[in-house]
Write a protein that holds these residues in place. Structure first.
Motif, PDB file in Angstrom:
ATOM      1  N   UNK A  71       0.820  -1.209   0.000  1.00 50.67           N
ATOM      2  CA  UNK A  71       0.000   0.000   0.000  1.00 50.67           C
ATOM      3  C   UNK A  71       0.854   1.260   0.000  1.00 50.67           C
ATOM      4  N   UNK A  72       1.977   1.227   0.711  1.00 50.90           N
ATOM      5  CA  UNK A  72       2.847   2.403   0.772  1.00 50.90           C
ATOM      6  C   UNK A  72       3.427   2.719  -0.605  1.00 50.90           C
ATOM      7  N   UNK A  73       3.798   1.695  -1.359  1.00 53.81           N
ATOM      8  CA  UNK A  73       4.331   1.907  -2.698  1.00 53.81           C
ATOM      9  C   UNK A  73       3.259   2.478  -3.617  1.00 53.81           C
ATOM     10  N   UNK A  74       2.035   1.980  -3.495  1.00 55.47           N
ATOM     11  CA  UNK A  74       0.925   2.536  -4.288  1.00 55.47           C
ATOM     12  C   UNK A  74       0.734   4.012  -3.976  1.00 55.47           C
ATOM     13  N   UNK A  75       0.826   4.364  -2.707  1.00 55.15           N
ATOM     14  CA  UNK A  75       0.679   5.768  -2.296  1.00 55.15           C
ATOM     15  C   UNK A  75       1.757   6.635  -2.925  1.00 55.15           C
ATOM     16  N   UNK A  76       3.001   6.167  -2.915  1.00 56.99           N
ATOM     17  CA  UNK A  76       4.099   6.934  -3.510  1.00 56.99           C
ATOM     18  C   UNK A  76       3.910   7.084  -5.013  1.00 56.99           C
ATOM     19  N   UNK A  77       3.490   5.997  -5.677  1.00 54.62           N
ATOM     20  CA  UNK A  77       3.297   6.047  -7.126  1.00 54.62           C
ATOM     21  C   UNK A  77       2.214   7.062  -7.490  1.00 54.62           C
ATOM     22  N   UNK A  78       1.100   7.028  -6.756  1.00 53.38           N
ATOM     23  CA  UNK A  78      -0.004   7.948  -7.052  1.00 53.38           C
ATOM     24  C   UNK A  78       0.399   9.392  -6.760  1.00 53.38           C
ATOM     25  N   UNK A  79       1.058   9.621  -5.615  1.00 54.17           N
ATOM     26  CA  UNK A  79       1.383  10.990  -5.208  1.00 54.17           C
ATOM     27  C   UNK A  79       2.488  11.596  -6.070  1.00 54.17           C
ATOM     28  N   UNK A  80       3.631  10.935  -6.122  1.00 52.34           N
ATOM     29  CA  UNK A  80       4.757  11.490  -6.876  1.00 52.34           C
ATOM     30  C   UNK A  80       4.587  11.272  -8.383  1.00 52.34           C
ATOM     31  N   UNK A  81       4.117  10.079  -8.758  1.00 53.96           N
ATOM     32  CA  UNK A  81       3.886   9.826 -10.175  1.00 53.96           C
ATOM     33  C   UNK A  81       2.803  10.709 -10.748  1.00 53.96           C
ATOM     34  N   UNK A  82       1.742  10.943  -9.947  1.00 55.37           N
ATOM     35  CA  UNK A  82       0.664  11.823 -10.392  1.00 55.37           C
ATOM     36  C   UNK A  82       1.155  13.241 -10.624  1.00 55.37           C
ATOM     37  N   UNK A  83       2.028  13.730  -9.731  1.00 55.78           N
ATOM     38  CA  UNK A  83       2.577  15.076  -9.912  1.00 55.78           C
ATOM     39  C   UNK A  83       3.416  15.173 -11.181  1.00 55.78           C
ATOM     40  N   UNK A  84       4.241  14.153 -11.412  1.00 53.46           N
ATOM     41  CA  UNK A  84       5.087  14.168 -12.611  1.00 53.46           C
ATOM     42  C   UNK A  84       4.234  14.119 -13.872  1.00 53.46           C
ATOM     43  N   UNK A  85       3.231  13.260 -13.872  1.00 56.09           N
ATOM     44  CA  UNK A  85       2.379  13.116 -15.059  1.00 56.09           C
ATOM     45  C   UNK A  85       1.610  14.400 -15.344  1.00 56.09           C
TER      46      UNK A  85
END
Length: 240
Positions: A71-85
């Motif tokens: 779950x923590x990895x999903x949170x990082x992907x959504x938060x940081x990946x979402x900002x980059x995208x």
């Protein structure tokens, strides 16, 4: 002991107001995530029950990915990946644009994706538990697929799914503690701040434990009432 209790007082000399705000934010996050996760879960469950091989495959891939990722990895992907995208997309329209994702929204999105994956398994099992003959009989009466689902399938799958969904809700309550890593002032983050300032880790983490236990007990009581209400008609029929 009184000195420790004074640490929970409200006002500038205590941490009671900060802990209370963190607890409220934890509940707000969980409540906001619940409908998102349930909607995703139901949609994925219907996809997995589809007659289309492609649609079933998409549903299976989704559940495999988000049930397998921490779950923590999903949170990082959504938060940081979402900002980059979003920043890259905005850059096509505005030169040098920088988009920041709201932490609360990112938390709801990430936890909703995870809850959706686990809830889809619960919904799928509940859908399969509804006798196919009932759905076929409703279709023979001329009801559309939507009306068959709304009038025949959903009321029964909801009753069957409630125990599993209650477990998922309790897991969601605990998973909200992960959002503290992206600077959301939830219960765990406020507790960690209080520990850092007062140097009383055992006391404040014990308080946090008690608050989470209270949330869990209240949630269990609510779901017991919901299960009893959903099963009333079924019990009456069984009694005959």
């Amino acid at each position: 002991m009184l000195e420790l209790l004074d640490l929970l007082s409200f006002g500038p000399n205590g941490w009671g107001d900060e802990i209370a705000r963190g607890a409220l934010l934890t509940i707000e996050l969980a409540v906001a995530t619940l409908p998102v996760g349930l909607a995703i879960g139901l949609g994925v469950a219907l996809a997995k029950d589809s007659s289309s091989l492609v649609v079933r495959g998409i549903g299976d891939i989704y559940t495999t990915v988000f049930r397998g990722l921490p779950e923590l990895l999903t949170l990082f992907i959504v938060y940081y990946g979402g900002q980059m995208l979003l920043t890259r997309i905005a850059g096509y329209f505005v030169d040098g644009a920088n988009v920041e994702v709201n932490q609360f929204v990112a938390g709801v999105a990430a936890l909703g994706l995870v809850l959706g994956a686990f809830s889809s398994e619960v919904f799928y099992a509940a859908i399969r538990a509804v006798p196919r003959g009932q759905k076929e009989a409703a279709a023979a009466l001329g009801l559309s697929k939507y009306r068959v689902f709304r009038l025949v399938t959903f009321p029964q799958l909801w009753r069957v799914a409630l125990p599993g969904l209650s477990n998922n809700w309790l897991v969601l309550l605990k998973d909200t503690s992960l959002v503290s890593v992206i600077a959301i002032n939830d219960l765990m983050r406020q507790t960690a701040i209080a520990v850092g300032v007062t140097k009383q880790p055992f006391f404040f983490y014990l308080v946090a434990c008690l608050i989470y236990l209270v949330f869990s007990m209240l949630s269990s009581a609510v779901f017991v009432r919901l299960e009893a209400r959903a099963s009333r008609g079924f019990k009456r029929v069984g009694g005959h």
